[in-house]
Write a protein that holds these residues in place. Structure first.
Motif, mmCIF file in Angstrom:
data_model
loop_
_atom_site.group_PDB
_atom_site.id
_atom_site.type_symbol
_atom_site.label_atom_id
_atom_site.label_comp_id
_atom_site.label_asym_id
_atom_site.label_seq_id
_atom_site.Cartn_x
_atom_site.Cartn_y
_atom_site.Cartn_z
ATOM 1 N N UNK A 1 0.889 -1.198 -0.033
ATOM 2 C CA UNK A 1 -0.002 0.023 0.029
ATOM 3 C C UNK A 1 0.720 1.414 -0.059
ATOM 4 N N UNK A 2 1.912 1.064 0.814
ATOM 5 C CA UNK A 2 2.813 2.189 0.766
ATOM 6 C C UNK A 2 3.424 2.683 -0.648
ATOM 7 N N UNK A 3 3.820 1.550 -1.383
ATOM 8 C CA UNK A 3 4.279 1.652 -2.741
ATOM 9 C C UNK A 3 3.153 2.257 -3.668
ATOM 10 N N UNK A 4 1.947 1.703 -3.634
ATOM 11 C CA UNK A 4 0.942 2.023 -4.482
ATOM 12 C C UNK A 4 0.532 3.305 -4.370
ATOM 13 N N UNK A 5 0.424 3.804 -3.337
ATOM 14 C CA UNK A 5 0.156 5.285 -3.009
ATOM 15 C C UNK A 5 1.086 6.076 -3.294
ATOM 16 N N UNK A 6 2.488 5.872 -3.039
ATOM 17 C CA UNK A 6 3.557 6.725 -3.514
ATOM 18 C C UNK A 6 3.383 6.756 -4.924
ATOM 19 N N UNK A 7 3.503 5.827 -5.730
ATOM 20 C CA UNK A 7 3.379 5.848 -7.191
ATOM 21 C C UNK A 7 2.245 6.616 -7.711
ATOM 22 N N UNK B 1 3.935 -3.633 -8.939
ATOM 23 C CA UNK B 1 2.896 -2.688 -8.833
ATOM 24 C C UNK B 1 2.970 -1.874 -10.104
ATOM 25 N N UNK B 2 1.771 -1.741 -10.785
ATOM 26 C CA UNK B 2 1.562 -0.739 -12.037
ATOM 27 C C UNK B 2 0.646 0.350 -11.685
ATOM 28 N N UNK B 3 1.094 1.540 -12.092
ATOM 29 C CA UNK B 3 0.223 2.783 -11.794
ATOM 30 C C UNK B 3 -0.060 3.294 -13.082
ATOM 31 N N UNK B 4 -1.200 3.682 -13.715
ATOM 32 C CA UNK B 4 -1.420 4.640 -14.864
ATOM 33 C C UNK B 4 -2.211 5.609 -14.648
ATOM 34 N N UNK C 1 2.425 5.616 -17.364
ATOM 35 C CA UNK C 1 2.511 4.691 -16.540
ATOM 36 C C UNK C 1 3.729 4.594 -15.582
ATOM 37 N N UNK C 2 3.678 4.124 -14.401
ATOM 38 C CA UNK C 2 4.975 3.693 -13.582
ATOM 39 C C UNK C 2 4.853 2.382 -13.090
ATOM 40 N N UNK C 3 6.027 1.630 -12.965
ATOM 41 C CA UNK C 3 5.823 0.509 -12.524
ATOM 42 C C UNK C 3 6.856 0.288 -11.254
ATOM 43 N N UNK C 4 6.809 -0.522 -10.291
ATOM 44 C CA UNK C 4 7.616 -0.876 -9.154
ATOM 45 C C UNK C 4 7.643 -2.372 -9.170
#
Length: 367
Positions: free
Chosen positions: A129-135, A279-282, A291-294
């Motif tokens: 959740x920390x990663x997703x929210x940061x992205x 984790x992928x966020x667009x 898009x950014x991915x961790x």
């Protein structure tokens, strides 16, 4: 030095105790109902043990009296009992639960608490959740957040392509309970084990499917701000088909104790595991969809003088990092604290959070 209680002397509880005592800033009491389990924990000058019946409120309150914080590595069904005692005794509370209902009850308790109640401090829910929210914070407008996590054997050797790496009770619970997701902007529940997909990372093919609890409170936090948000557990291909046959065709979702017995007597545990985080966020920046991915893999390693599995490292490092940030006053010290309130940069800069730093990756397994 701050006095800490760790409840649960299993694989995760013992790893937490090892990290905290090794750093030199905490005195740790590990509590469990089993003396045999406690005796397996390696002795340390800053560590003591206590046989405690968690279901006895008086014993539990006596254990917590005067402590800075209690960290629960106990089964999810004991979460509320421990949180209630912590709130009564004005002791900060942290846990690792993936159980959605338990977290809702902890949130309600926190409304009147004079200390911090911080559930879901592990890997997923927790770090994910920390990663997703940061992205997501990198976008002017968020479109989708897709979060994938799995704790897998490096060398699978059975039809399930799986070895036990953590709590069997927690594993079964996340396979059975409904899952939260945001679909077309609406917060809904979706069934576990469905919406299977495949993806590749470092030349290895994985499958991913819905499981319960991995999102923590992120759905509630981002409701109305994102079109799609979902969490899926990563396994090697073929796993979910067999699990669905066991749960649905053989009816073992209604007999979890039988399924637990099968898993624990047929699936060997392994220390040679890998935690996969993807984790992928667009979203939109300057009118463009980007898009950014961790992506990260964490392997078993020697930590504080002992070999720990990847799931032990990531789970224990997660809750120890949150404890450190709490002790420093870097996160709220009163009320309900969500994982996504924690800065990813602060997490990764922490002495425990650094265990999540990408290392040289092990070779991909043979096809």
């Amino acid at each position: 030095m701050k006095d800490i209680v760790v409840i649960g002397a299993g694989k995760i509880g013992s790893a937490i105790a090892r990290l905290l005592t090794d750093c030199g800033d905490y005195r740790v009491t590990v509590a469990d109902h089993s003396r045999e389990q406690l005796d397996r924990i390696e002795a340390h000058p800053a560590l003591s043990t206590a046989v405690v019946n968690i279901e006895d409120s008086a014993d539990l309150e006596q254990l917590l009296a005067g402590k800075f914080a209690v960290l629960s590595a106990a089964p999810f069904h004991l979460t509320i009992r421990i949180a209630e005692a912590a709130a009564r005794m004005n002791v900060h509370y942290l846990d690792l639960t993936e159980d959605v209902e338990s977290t809702r009850k902890v949130k309600a308790l926190a409304e009147k608490a004079n200390v911090a109640l911080i559930p879901q401090c592990g890997l997923a829910p927790g770090f994910i959740s920390i990663v997703g929210h940061d992205l997501a914070s990198h976008f002017e407008k968020i479109d989708s957040i897709r979060m994938r996590v799995g704790a897998l054997p490096q060398y699978p050797s059975n039809a399930l392509n799986y070895n036990l790496t953590w709590s069997t009770d927690g594993l079964i619970n996340e396979y059975i309970q409904p899952c939260e997701a945001i679909v077309e902007g609406e917060l809904i529940e979706v069934p576990a084990l469905e919406e299977r997909e495949e993806f590749s990372l470092d030349g290895v093919t994985y499958e991913a499917f819905n499981t319960s609890g991995g999102l923590g409170t992120l759905c509630e936090t981002l409701k109305g701000k994102v079109r799609t948000l979902n969490y899926r557990t990563i396994r090697y291909p073929g796993h979910v088909a067999i699990i669905k046959a066991l749960l649905n065709d053989l009816g073992l979702r209604h007999r979890p104790e039988v399924l637990k017995d099968i898993f624990e007597n047929a699936l060997p545990a392994t220390m040679q595991d890998v935690v996969v985080i993807f984790v992928t966020v667009s979203g939109y920046n300057n009118g463009r969809l980007v898009q950014e991915t961790y992506a990260n893999k964490v392997y078993s390693a020697k930590v504080a003088g002992a070999m720990l599995s990847a799931i032990q490292i990531t789970t224990a490092a997660g809750i120890c990092t949150v404890l450190d940030l709490l002790a420093e006053g870097a996160i709220p010290t009163k009320g309900f604290v969500r994982q996504e309130e924690i800065s990813l940069d602060k997490f990764l800069a922490n002495r425990f959070g650094r265990y999540y730093a990408p290392e040289t990756r092990a070779p991909a397994r043979a096809a």
